[in-house]
Scaffold this motif. Structure first.
Motif, PDB file in Angstrom:
ATOM      1  N   HIS A  29       0.827  -1.196   0.000  1.00 41.88           N
ATOM      2  CA  HIS A  29       0.000   0.000   0.000  1.00 41.88           C
ATOM      3  C   HIS A  29       0.864   1.249   0.000  1.00 41.88           C
ATOM      4  O   HIS A  29       1.947   1.272   0.580  1.00 41.88           O
ATOM      5  N   TYR A  31       2.018   5.474   0.080  1.00 39.88           N
ATOM      6  CA  TYR A  31       2.165   6.604   1.006  1.00 39.88           C
ATOM      7  C   TYR A  31       2.945   7.686   0.267  1.00 39.88           C
ATOM      8  O   TYR A  31       3.583   7.420  -0.753  1.00 39.88           O
ATOM      9  N   ASP A  73       7.125   0.136   3.435  1.00 34.74           N
ATOM     10  CA  ASP A  73       5.917  -0.552   3.866  1.00 34.74           C
ATOM     11  C   ASP A  73       6.258  -1.760   4.730  1.00 34.74           C
ATOM     12  O   ASP A  73       5.407  -2.301   5.434  1.00 34.74           O
ATOM     13  N   HIS A  80       2.908   3.029   5.599  1.00 32.58           N
ATOM     14  CA  HIS A  80       1.562   3.359   5.128  1.00 32.58           C
ATOM     15  C   HIS A  80       0.550   3.276   6.272  1.00 32.58           C
ATOM     16  O   HIS A  80       0.701   2.494   7.205  1.00 32.58           O
ATOM     17  N   TYR A  81      -0.453   4.124   6.177  1.00 30.97           N
ATOM     18  CA  TYR A  81      -1.504   4.207   7.189  1.00 30.97           C
ATOM     19  C   TYR A  81      -2.861   4.066   6.513  1.00 30.97           C
ATOM     20  O   TYR A  81      -3.205   4.839   5.623  1.00 30.97           O
ATOM     21  N   GLN A  82      -3.619   3.058   6.933  1.00 29.02           N
ATOM     22  CA  GLN A  82      -4.980   2.869   6.430  1.00 29.02           C
ATOM     23  C   GLN A  82      -5.963   3.308   7.514  1.00 29.02           C
ATOM     24  O   GLN A  82      -5.935   2.815   8.644  1.00 29.02           O
ATOM     25  N   GLU A 230     -11.089   1.366   1.757  1.00 28.25           N
ATOM     26  CA  GLU A 230      -9.676   1.492   2.120  1.00 28.25           C
ATOM     27  C   GLU A 230      -9.148   2.867   1.707  1.00 28.25           C
ATOM     28  O   GLU A 230      -9.027   3.161   0.526  1.00 28.25           O
ATOM     29  N   TYR A 232      -5.914   5.544   2.369  1.00 30.25           N
ATOM     30  CA  TYR A 232      -4.546   5.684   2.882  1.00 30.25           C
ATOM     31  C   TYR A 232      -4.177   7.164   2.881  1.00 30.25           C
ATOM     32  O   TYR A 232      -4.500   7.893   1.932  1.00 30.25           O
TER      33      TYR A 232
END
Length: 243
Positions: A29, A31, A73, A80-82, A230, A232
């Motif tokens: 994912h 960022y 990641d 990454h931040y979800q 989702e 991010y």
């Protein structure tokens, strides 16, 4: 046969390795890697590779030279931040990671006190952090991010949104406040240097800040939607000064 010569333990290890490999490939994912990317030759701004530019401003507490491009990641915690799916929904979720909340908490990107504290020290692993972005009203910013396997043709192209706070906030805006001040939408799949590894394709986009932007510190949010639920985000501060 070959497989009959392998022990059950060996087969189990191979299977586990394949699962891990596939998981890392699929569950990658993105960022924001750089908030103020500058091309070596502005007239040839067609490559987001480190060979053709440099970063002059980063997300909060972004570690310098920690790992090769696009590999944070796998950091601990993940870069990454979800956002949370239940807060009560992504539009109300925590806008900047605090390292504890969210579907995938991510690294700490909360506001520093003073603001510059998020750029002048070290991250939780003792790595030097990148500098704050300094810009001016109407100035152009180019932001870079890694594709993380999601810029290939069979992936839906969800735009990156860029939102700003007002000048000199005492705390981070809410997600709804960011949604009320989206200043740009960027093409997620604007990637270059496309080698065989679709995880590390460098991507990015440029936009101009509002000409009437007040001087002072502004919080900027990079936000990208992968699937229906989702979201991010990456957060950074802009030091807006007179030109």
């Amino acid at each position: 046969m070959f497989f009959t010569s392998l022990s059950k333990a060996s087969l189990a290890l191979i299977a586990a390795s394949l699962v891990l490999l596939l998981t890392n490939s699929v569950e990658s994912h993105s960022y924001a890697d750089c908030i103020d990317w500058r091309f070596t030759n502005p007239k040839k701004s067609n490559s987001w590779s480190d060979k053709h530019g440099a970063c002059f401003g980063y997300a909060r507490r972004f570690p310098l030279k920690a790992k090769p491009f696009a590999k944070l990641d796998s950091d601990d915690p993940n870069r990454h931040y979800q956002q949370s799916h239940k807060n009560p929904d992504p539009n109300h979720a925590l806008p900047c990671s605090n390292g504890r909340q969210g579907e995938e908490p991510g690294a700490d990107e909360t506001m520093g006190h003073p603001v510059t504290a998020a750029y002048s020290g070290k991250d939780q692993h003792g790595r030097k952090t990148g500098m704050i972005t300094t810009t001016h009203p109407g100035g152009q910013l180019c932001i870079r991010w890694p594709a993380k396997n999601h810029a290939v043709p069979d992936e839906k192209n969800q735009p990156v949104t860029i939102a700003l706070s007002g000048a000199n906030p005492k705390k981070d805006p809410t997600q709804l406040e960011f949604l009320d001040n989206i200043v740009a939408k960027l093409n997620y799949k604007n990637c270059t240097d496309k080698g065989k590894d679709t995880d590390i394709w460098p991507c990015g986009g440029c936009f101009n800040l509002p000409k009437n932007l007040q001087t002072g510190y502004h919080v900027m949010q990079w936000r990208w939607k992968l699937n229906s639920d989702e979201w991010y985000t990456s957060c950074a501060d802009l030091n807006v000064v007179k030109k």
